[in-house]
Motif scaffolding. Structure first.
Motif, PDB file in Angstrom:
ATOM      1  N   GLU A   1       0.799  -1.227   0.000  1.00 26.64           N
ATOM      2  CA  GLU A   1       0.000   0.000   0.000  1.00 26.64           C
ATOM      3  C   GLU A   1       0.831   1.276   0.000  1.00 26.64           C
ATOM      4  OE1 GLU A   1      -2.936  -0.162   3.087  1.00 26.64           O
ATOM      5  OE2 GLU A   1      -3.828  -2.007   2.291  1.00 26.64           O
ATOM      6  N   ARG A   2       2.100   1.188   0.384  1.00 32.48           N
ATOM      7  CA  ARG A   2       2.950   2.381   0.439  1.00 32.48           C
ATOM      8  C   ARG A   2       4.293   2.125  -0.230  1.00 32.48           C
ATOM      9  NH1 ARG A   2       2.642   3.810   6.611  1.00 32.48           N
ATOM     10  NH2 ARG A   2       2.525   1.569   6.671  1.00 32.48           N
ATOM     11  N   ILE A   3       4.888   3.218  -0.661  1.00 32.02           N
ATOM     12  CA  ILE A   3       6.241   3.190  -1.219  1.00 32.02           C
ATOM     13  C   ILE A   3       7.055   4.195  -0.422  1.00 32.02           C
ATOM     14  CG2 ILE A   3       7.678   3.700  -3.237  1.00 32.02           C
ATOM     15  CD1 ILE A   3       5.198   3.005  -4.972  1.00 32.02           C
ATOM     16  N   ALA A   4       8.249   3.791  -0.021  1.00 34.19           N
ATOM     17  CA  ALA A   4       9.188   4.717   0.624  1.00 34.19           C
ATOM     18  C   ALA A   4      10.301   5.002  -0.370  1.00 34.19           C
ATOM     19  CB  ALA A   4       9.754   4.114   1.900  1.00 34.19           C
ATOM     20  N   SER A   5      10.776   6.252  -0.365  1.00 38.10           N
ATOM     21  CA  SER A   5      11.889   6.621  -1.233  1.00 38.10           C
ATOM     22  C   SER A   5      12.905   7.418  -0.433  1.00 38.10           C
ATOM     23  CB  SER A   5      11.392   7.428  -2.437  1.00 38.10           C
ATOM     24  OG  SER A   5      10.688   8.585  -2.021  1.00 38.10           O
ATOM     25  N   GLY A   6      14.178   7.184  -0.718  1.00 36.60           N
ATOM     26  CA  GLY A   6      15.263   7.922  -0.088  1.00 36.60           C
ATOM     27  C   GLY A   6      16.005   8.692  -1.157  1.00 36.60           C
ATOM     28  N   SER A   7      16.499   9.884  -0.792  1.00 36.28           N
ATOM     29  CA  SER A   7      17.034  10.783  -1.809  1.00 36.28           C
ATOM     30  C   SER A   7      18.322  11.478  -1.388  1.00 36.28           C
ATOM     31  CB  SER A   7      15.966  11.839  -2.129  1.00 36.28           C
ATOM     32  OG  SER A   7      16.453  12.868  -2.943  1.00 36.28           O
ATOM     33  N   THR A   8      18.991  12.036  -2.385  1.00 30.67           N
ATOM     34  CA  THR A   8      20.163  12.868  -2.130  1.00 30.67           C
ATOM     35  C   THR A   8      19.758  14.188  -1.478  1.00 30.67           C
ATOM     36  OG1 THR A   8      20.086  13.866  -4.338  1.00 30.67           O
ATOM     37  CG2 THR A   8      21.422  11.872  -4.083  1.00 30.67           C
ATOM     38  N   ASP A   9      18.459  14.483  -1.419  1.00 30.78           N
ATOM     39  CA  ASP A   9      18.001  15.683  -0.703  1.00 30.78           C
ATOM     40  C   ASP A   9      17.938  15.445   0.804  1.00 30.78           C
ATOM     41  OD1 ASP A   9      15.615  14.260  -0.252  1.00 30.78           O
ATOM     42  OD2 ASP A   9      14.409  15.498  -1.593  1.00 30.78           O
ATOM     43  N   THR A  10      18.395  14.283   1.267  1.00 32.85           N
ATOM     44  CA  THR A  10      18.498  13.835   2.666  1.00 32.85           C
ATOM     45  C   THR A  10      17.163  13.464   3.302  1.00 32.85           C
ATOM     46  OG1 THR A  10      18.401  15.989   3.811  1.00 32.85           O
ATOM     47  CG2 THR A  10      20.563  15.292   2.970  1.00 32.85           C
ATOM     48  N   THR A  11      16.106  13.331   2.527  1.00 36.12           N
ATOM     49  CA  THR A  11      14.796  12.988   3.087  1.00 36.12           C
ATOM     50  C   THR A  11      14.344  11.607   2.640  1.00 36.12           C
ATOM     51  OG1 THR A  11      13.462  13.883   1.265  1.00 36.12           O
ATOM     52  CG2 THR A  11      14.081  15.415   3.045  1.00 36.12           C
ATOM     53  N   ILE A  12      13.374  11.106   3.392  1.00 39.53           N
ATOM     54  CA  ILE A  12      12.634   9.896   3.033  1.00 39.53           C
ATOM     55  C   ILE A  12      11.206  10.370   2.794  1.00 39.53           C
ATOM     56  CG2 ILE A  12      11.790   7.647   3.816  1.00 39.53           C
ATOM     57  CD1 ILE A  12      14.613   9.145   5.700  1.00 39.53           C
ATOM     58  N   LYS A  13      10.622   9.930   1.713  1.00 31.07           N
ATOM     59  CA  LYS A  13       9.222  10.265   1.449  1.00 31.07           C
ATOM     60  C   LYS A  13       8.416   8.976   1.425  1.00 31.07           C
ATOM     61  CE  LYS A  13      10.037  14.673  -0.832  1.00 31.07           C
ATOM     62  NZ  LYS A  13       9.509  15.549   0.181  1.00 31.07           N
ATOM     63  N   VAL A  14       7.198   9.059   1.968  1.00 34.82           N
ATOM     64  CA  VAL A  14       6.287   7.925   2.005  1.00 34.82           C
ATOM     65  C   VAL A  14       5.095   8.272   1.127  1.00 34.82           C
ATOM     66  CG1 VAL A  14       4.927   6.386   3.468  1.00 34.82           C
ATOM     67  CG2 VAL A  14       7.049   7.395   4.360  1.00 34.82           C
ATOM     68  N   TRP A  15       4.813   7.393   0.174  1.00 35.68           N
ATOM     69  CA  TRP A  15       3.798   7.632  -0.842  1.00 35.68           C
ATOM     70  C   TRP A  15       2.689   6.591  -0.744  1.00 35.68           C
ATOM     71  CZ3 TRP A  15       5.342  11.709  -4.032  1.00 35.68           C
ATOM     72  CH2 TRP A  15       6.709  12.021  -4.031  1.00 35.68           C
ATOM     73  N   ASP A  16       1.459   6.982  -1.078  1.00 36.91           N
ATOM     74  CA  ASP A  16       0.368   6.037  -1.244  1.00 36.91           C
ATOM     75  C   ASP A  16       0.589   5.355  -2.592  1.00 36.91           C
ATOM     76  OD1 ASP A  16      -2.286   5.160  -2.379  1.00 36.91           O
ATOM     77  OD2 ASP A  16      -2.969   5.781  -0.399  1.00 36.91           O
ATOM     78  N   ALA A  17       0.774   4.038  -2.598  1.00 32.77           N
ATOM     79  CA  ALA A  17       1.103   3.330  -3.833  1.00 32.77           C
ATOM     80  C   ALA A  17      -0.050   3.313  -4.828  1.00 32.77           C
ATOM     81  CB  ALA A  17       1.541   1.897  -3.520  1.00 32.77           C
ATOM     82  N   ALA A  18      -1.284   3.365  -4.347  1.00 38.05           N
ATOM     83  CA  ALA A  18      -2.442   3.324  -5.248  1.00 38.05           C
ATOM     84  C   ALA A  18      -2.681   4.667  -5.928  1.00 38.05           C
ATOM     85  CB  ALA A  18      -3.687   2.892  -4.479  1.00 38.05           C
ATOM     86  N   THR A  19      -2.598   5.753  -5.159  1.00 37.14           N
ATOM     87  CA  THR A  19      -2.937   7.073  -5.716  1.00 37.14           C
ATOM     88  C   THR A  19      -1.709   7.874  -6.144  1.00 37.14           C
ATOM     89  OG1 THR A  19      -2.828   8.189  -3.565  1.00 37.14           O
ATOM     90  CG2 THR A  19      -4.959   7.203  -4.208  1.00 37.14           C
ATOM     91  N   GLY A  20      -0.558   7.553  -5.560  1.00 39.54           N
ATOM     92  CA  GLY A  20       0.655   8.330  -5.829  1.00 39.54           C
ATOM     93  C   GLY A  20       0.768   9.571  -4.965  1.00 39.54           C
ATOM     94  N   ASP A  21      -0.167   9.756  -4.034  1.00 41.85           N
ATOM     95  CA  ASP A  21      -0.140  10.929  -3.157  1.00 41.85           C
ATOM     96  C   ASP A  21       1.001  10.821  -2.146  1.00 41.85           C
ATOM     97  OD1 ASP A  21      -2.397  11.929  -4.407  1.00 41.85           O
ATOM     98  OD2 ASP A  21      -3.777  11.153  -2.879  1.00 41.85           O
ATOM     99  N   LEU A  22       1.646  11.948  -1.887  1.00 44.52           N
ATOM    100  CA  LEU A  22       2.683  12.011  -0.865  1.00 44.52           C
ATOM    101  C   LEU A  22       2.007  12.014   0.502  1.00 44.52           C
ATOM    102  CD1 LEU A  22       5.652  12.395  -0.019  1.00 44.52           C
ATOM    103  CD2 LEU A  22       5.282  14.864  -0.245  1.00 44.52           C
ATOM    104  N   GLU A  23       2.367  11.060   1.364  1.00 40.52           N
ATOM    105  CA  GLU A  23       1.783  10.967   2.706  1.00 40.52           C
ATOM    106  C   GLU A  23       2.625  11.679   3.746  1.00 40.52           C
ATOM    107  OE1 GLU A  23       1.153   6.864   3.693  1.00 40.52           O
ATOM    108  OE2 GLU A  23      -0.565   6.683   2.336  1.00 40.52           O
ATOM    109  N   LYS A  24       3.966  11.497   3.672  1.00 38.52           N
ATOM    110  CA  LYS A  24       4.844  12.056   4.698  1.00 38.52           C
ATOM    111  C   LYS A  24       6.223  12.323   4.114  1.00 38.52           C
ATOM    112  CE  LYS A  24       3.005   8.800   8.165  1.00 38.52           C
ATOM    113  NZ  LYS A  24       1.797   9.445   8.379  1.00 38.52           N
ATOM    114  N   THR A  25       6.886  13.288   4.702  1.00 35.00           N
ATOM    115  CA  THR A  25       8.308  13.516   4.443  1.00 35.00           C
ATOM    116  C   THR A  25       9.033  13.405   5.768  1.00 35.00           C
ATOM    117  OG1 THR A  25       7.862  14.969   2.559  1.00 35.00           O
ATOM    118  CG2 THR A  25      10.040  15.136   3.577  1.00 35.00           C
ATOM    119  N   LEU A  26      10.031  12.536   5.817  1.00 29.24           N
ATOM    120  CA  LEU A  26      10.799  12.307   7.027  1.00 29.24           C
ATOM    121  C   LEU A  26      12.185  12.914   6.836  1.00 29.24           C
ATOM    122  CD1 LEU A  26       9.833   8.532   7.397  1.00 29.24           C
ATOM    123  CD2 LEU A  26       8.717  10.493   8.480  1.00 29.24           C
TER     124      LEU A  26
END
Length: 188
Positions: free
Chosen positions: A98-123
């Motif tokens: 149900e969710r996708i997590a992504s890690g980036s060179t911008d130093t954040t982790i983002k959590v996405w709703d896998a069905a809608t593609g909506d951004l849920e959280k930025t860590l």
């Protein structure tokens, strides 16, 4: 069948059906090729890929700052997730898909709703590139690894950093089982 690879079952089981008048056959490979398909659409290097737990989707992260979600059977692009301000180094699906997590060179982790593609959280909390992300089996935690030489554990429900694990150096990619071993022996 004359275009089938030489070692294929199709060819071997149907050799008797090749017309006798056919004297010259085409040169064919010995076995079937292992490449199934190529997914293209990112504008820069692809640095991370992950299958959904059911195997129906693939998430890919790129230096073009996006995550793309693909249909694994057809190769069709389902959606593009944009929001990072740096290249995406890591992607992972939650075990329920149900969710996708992504890690980036911008130093954040983002959590996405896998069905809608909506951004849920930025860590936020790492001081250098996030190079690895993994969901816990129950989906309540995310472990993130960084070039800042730390692993951080996040309570996804509360969006707060829960624990910080330190080390002289960490692998830039890790599976959740490796995280569990580190967490048991190195919690600060």
């Amino acid at each position: 069948m004359i275009f089938s690879p030489q070692a294929s079952v199709v060819r071997m089981n149907n050799l008797h059906k090749i017309p006798r008048w056919l004297k010259k056959t085409p040169l064919v490979e010995h076995e079937w090729a292992s490449l199934i398909q190529t997914l293209a659409g990112h504008l820069s290097s692809v640095t991370a890929v992950a299958f959904s737990p059911d195997g129906k989707r693939i998430a890919s992260g790129s230096w073009d700052k996006t995550i793309k979600v693909w249909d694994a059977a057809t190769g069709d692009l389902e959606k593009t997730l944009a929001g990072h301000s740096g290249g995406v180094e890591a992607v992972a699906f939650s075990l329920d898909g149900e969710r996708i997590a992504s890690g980036s060179t911008d130093t954040t982790i983002k959590v996405w709703d896998a069905a809608t593609g909506d951004l849920e959280k930025t860590l936020a909390g790492h001081s250098f590139w996030v190079t690895a992300v993994a969901f816990s089996p129950d989906g309540k935690w995310i472990a993130s690894g960084s070039r800042d030489k730390t692993i951080k554990l996040w309570n996804v429900a509360k969006s707060s950093k829960a624990l910080k694990l330190l080390g002289n150096s960490i692998a830039s990619r890790f599976g959740f089982r490796a995280w569990q071993k580190i967490a048991v022996s190195n919690v600060i």
